[in-house]
Design a protein around this motif. Structure first.
Motif, short mmCIF file in Angstrom:
data_model
loop_
_atom_site.label_atom_id
_atom_site.label_comp_id
_atom_site.label_asym_id
_atom_site.label_seq_id
_atom_site.Cartn_x
_atom_site.Cartn_y
_atom_site.Cartn_z
N ALA A 151 -62.50 -44.95 -13.88
CA ALA A 151 -61.32 -45.53 -13.55
C ALA A 151 -61.40 -47.09 -13.69
CB ALA A 151 -61.08 -45.22 -11.78
N GLY A 152 -62.58 -47.59 -13.17
CA GLY A 152 -63.02 -49.15 -13.26
C GLY A 152 -63.32 -49.63 -14.73
N ASP A 153 -63.03 -48.76 -15.77
CA ASP A 153 -63.39 -49.24 -17.07
C ASP A 153 -64.87 -49.75 -17.16
OD1 ASP A 153 -60.84 -48.43 -18.22
OD2 ASP A 153 -59.79 -50.30 -17.57
N GLU A 154 -65.72 -49.16 -16.37
CA GLU A 154 -66.95 -49.95 -16.57
C GLU A 154 -67.96 -48.83 -17.37
OE1 GLU A 154 -68.77 -52.34 -15.16
OE2 GLU A 154 -67.04 -53.25 -14.67
N ALA A 155 -67.52 -47.65 -17.60
CA ALA A 155 -68.16 -46.49 -18.25
C ALA A 155 -67.25 -45.77 -18.99
CB ALA A 155 -69.17 -45.89 -17.60
N GLU A 156 -67.78 -45.20 -20.29
CA GLU A 156 -67.03 -44.45 -21.04
C GLU A 156 -67.74 -43.12 -21.33
OE1 GLU A 156 -68.37 -46.51 -25.37
OE2 GLU A 156 -66.44 -46.94 -24.26
N ARG A 157 -68.99 -43.13 -20.92
CA ARG A 157 -69.98 -41.77 -21.10
C ARG A 157 -70.89 -41.78 -19.98
NH1 ARG A 157 -72.76 -40.12 -26.69
NH2 ARG A 157 -73.43 -38.13 -26.10
N ILE A 158 -70.88 -40.72 -19.17
CA ILE A 158 -72.16 -40.06 -18.34
C ILE A 158 -72.92 -39.06 -19.31
CG2 ILE A 158 -72.85 -39.89 -15.97
CD1 ILE A 158 -71.25 -42.26 -16.22
N VAL A 159 -74.28 -39.41 -19.22
CA VAL A 159 -75.18 -38.14 -19.83
C VAL A 159 -75.82 -37.74 -18.66
CG1 VAL A 159 -77.18 -37.80 -21.19
CG2 VAL A 159 -75.40 -39.45 -21.95
N ALA A 160 -75.72 -36.35 -18.25
CA ALA A 160 -76.30 -35.92 -17.11
C ALA A 160 -77.18 -34.67 -17.44
CB ALA A 160 -75.19 -35.08 -16.27
N CYS A 161 -78.40 -34.93 -16.91
CA CYS A 161 -79.58 -33.78 -17.48
C CYS A 161 -80.05 -33.14 -16.15
CB CYS A 161 -80.69 -34.66 -18.01
SG CYS A 161 -82.12 -33.83 -18.40
N ASP A 162 -79.91 -31.79 -16.30
CA ASP A 162 -80.37 -31.09 -15.00
C ASP A 162 -81.86 -30.68 -15.13
OD1 ASP A 162 -80.98 -29.08 -13.10
OD2 ASP A 162 -79.10 -28.05 -13.45
#
Length: 417
Positions: free
Chosen positions: A261-272
Motif C-alpha cells: 500500500a505504501g509502494d515500498e515493496a512489489e514482492r514478498i518471498v515467503a519460505c516455510d
C-alpha cells in the motif's frame, strides 16, 4: 542518522546491540527452559566475547548503538517513563494494593537504574525502592511470591536485538513476539524509537503497528506474530520472510499489505521452514553473505516450501505464486543467473552440529565480508574457499544462547545493492 535498511549485504552503517547483562545472570538450571535458553552462559566471558565483537564492527566502520545506553537516555524523558511503565503495568497489574505506589516509585528512579530493571528484572525480594519497604505486609502478591518471583521478570533474550524490531527500507516494525517471556522487549525498543533524540528527530515510517509507534502489541496474539530473525530485505522493493515457529503467515500478509500500500515493496518471498527449536528463525538456516551468495543448511531448505506474494488488483489482496524452491525464487527476485549456496559444515554430522552452533547465522558488514563464530570451522572454511572474507570471533559462551552474529544485531542503517 537517517534510518533505513535496503538489503542484507550492502555496507552496514548502524546497528543496535545489547551487551550481556544482569538478565543472563538470572538464568539457573531450574529456569533456563522458561526463558528459552538451552544452557547457562558464563556471563563474564560472554561480555568479553561481545565486547570483542562490537570492536570488530567499529573497526569495520559500523556505528554501534548499545541498547542499554539508548534505553537509559530515553528514560530521561518523563513521557517515555509514563509510556513504558504504562505498558509494563497495565491497569492494576501487579495487584491493586501496590500498582500505583510501585509505578510512582519507579517513575522517580534514576534512568540507569530503571533501565537495568527493564532488561535485568526486579525480584520481589529486591524491592528496596523508596516508598516500597514492608511490601509483603501490604500486598498479597508480594507475600505469596516465592523467593524467585519477579515484579519485573528479566529479559535475557534482549541479547538477540534482531528480533523485537525490524528496519525494512524507510520504516520499522515493532514486532509482536511469539513467546510471552520476550514480549516486553518490543515495548523497550518502541520507547527508544519514539522518544530517544536519535530517533525522534528522524523521519521514518512505522510499518507495524501501522503508522503508530505508540501502539504496543497486546498479549495473546496467537499466530499473528513476527520476529526479526525471519525478515530480510533482499533489495529495494523485495523482502524475504520466513514462516517459522515464531513468525506466522498471517503476520507476513499484514506486513505485505502495508508495504504494498505504501509502494515500498512489489514482492514478498515467503519460505516455510517448519517449526522446530533447532531452527526457530529463517536466519538460523539461511543468510545472504554477498550479492549473489548465501550460506544455508540444506537439511531444512530442501524440505521447505516457498511462495511469492504480489499486490492484487484491489488493495489488501494478493497474487500468490508457489515457487520451485527458495533458491529459484531469490534468483528471480534478484535478477541473477545463479545464487551460490555455501552449505553448512562438512559431512551430515558436522553440518548438523555447526547449524546448531549458528554456522549459517552470520552478519555481512559489506558485500562478501562477514563476521562469524570461530567454532564453525568447516562452514567458515567453505565460505573462504568461495572468496568470502570471514572475520572470526570467539563465541564459546555467546553461542550457548542459540544465536549468532546476525541474531545479535539489529541493523538500523544499511545500504542497498
Amino acid at each position: 542518522m537517517k534510518p533505513g535498511v535496503y538489503s542484507e549485504v550492502g555496507r552496514l552503517r548502524t546497528v543496535i546491540v545489547h551487551r550481556p547483562d544482569m538478565a543472563l545472570r538470572r538464568l539457573t538450571p531450574s529456569n533456563h527452559d522458561e526463558y528459552l535458553f538451552d544452557e547457562l552462559l558464563w556471563v563474564d566471558r560472554g561480555i568479553e566475547e561481545h565486547d570483542a565483537f562490537t570492536k570488530i564492527l567499529e573497526e569495520n566502520g559500523v556505528e554501534v548503538l548499545r541498547l542499554d545506553r539508548l534505553l537509559e537516555e530515553t528514560l530521561r524523558s518523563g513521557d517515555a517513563r509514563e509510556y513504558i511503565l504504562g505498558g509494563v503495568f497495565p491497569g492494576d497489574a501487579p495487584g491493586v494494593s501496590i500498582a500505583g505506589r510501585l509505578k510512582d516509585a519507579l517513575m522517580e528512579e534514576e534512568p540507569e537504574i530503571l533501565a537495568g530493571y527493564l532488561t535485568g528484572g526486579l525480584a520481589v525480594d529486591e524491592m528496596e525502592i523508596p516508598g516500597m519497604s514492608g511490601i509483603k505486609s501490604r500486598s498479597l502478591v508480594a507475600a505469596a511470591a516465592g523467593p524467585d518471583s519477579y515484579i519485573l521478570p528479566p529479559l535475557p533474550n534482549t541479547l538477540f536485538s534482531r528480533d523485537p524490531s525490524s528496519w525494512i527500507f524507510g520504516g520499522v516494525t515493532i514486532n509482536p513476539m511469539y513467546w510471552h517471556v520476550r514480549r516486553r522487549e518490543a515495548l523497550n525498543v518502541s520507547a527508544i524509537y519514539r522518544y530517544h533524540p536519535e530517533f525522534s528527530k528522524s523521519s521514518f515510517e512505522c510499518w507495524h503497528p501501522k503508522g503508530d509507534l505508540a501502539g504496543v502489541p497486546p498479549p495473546g496474539y496467537g499466530r499473528n506474530t513476527l520476529e526479526g530473525g525471519d525478515i530480510m530485505p533482499l533489495k529495494k522493493g523485495c523482502v524475504l520472510a520466513g514462516i517459522s515457529e515464531r513468525t506466522g503467515s498471517g503476520m507476513i500478509e499484514n506486513l505485505a499489505s502495508t508495504l504494498f500500500a505504501g509502494d515500498e515493496a512489489e514482492r514478498i518471498v515467503a519460505c516455510d521452514i517448519g517449526r522446530d527449536r533447532s531452527h526457530m528463525h529463517l536466519d538460523t538456516v539461511f543468510t545472504m553473505i554477498n550479492e549473489d551468495t548465501a550460506t544455508a543448511y540444506p537439511g531444512v531448505l530442501e524440505k521447505s516450501r516457498t511462495w511469492s506474494l504480489f499486490p492484487g488488483d484491489v488493495e489488501g489482496t494478493f497474487r500468490i505464486r508457489e515457487e520451485a524452491g527458495l533458491v529459484p525464487a531469490i534468483e528471480d527476485a534478484l535478477g541473477i543467473d545463479a545464487l551460490n549456496i555455501i552449505p553448512t559444515g562438512g559431512d551430515r554430522y558436522e553440518a548438523e552440529r555447526e547449524q546448531w552452533d549458528d554456522g549459517n547465522n552470520v552478519l555481512a558488514v559489506r558485500p562478501g565480508v562477514v563476521v562469524a563464530y570461530r567454532r564453525n570451522a568447516r562452514t567458515n572454511k567453505s565460505m573462504e574457499k568461495e572468496g568470502i572474507d570471514v572475520i572470526e570471533i570467539e563465541g564459546c559462551e555467546l553461542s550457548r544462547g542459540r544465536g549468532g552474529t546476525h541474531c545479535m544485531t539489529c541493523p538500523v542503517t544499511r545500504d542497498g545493492i
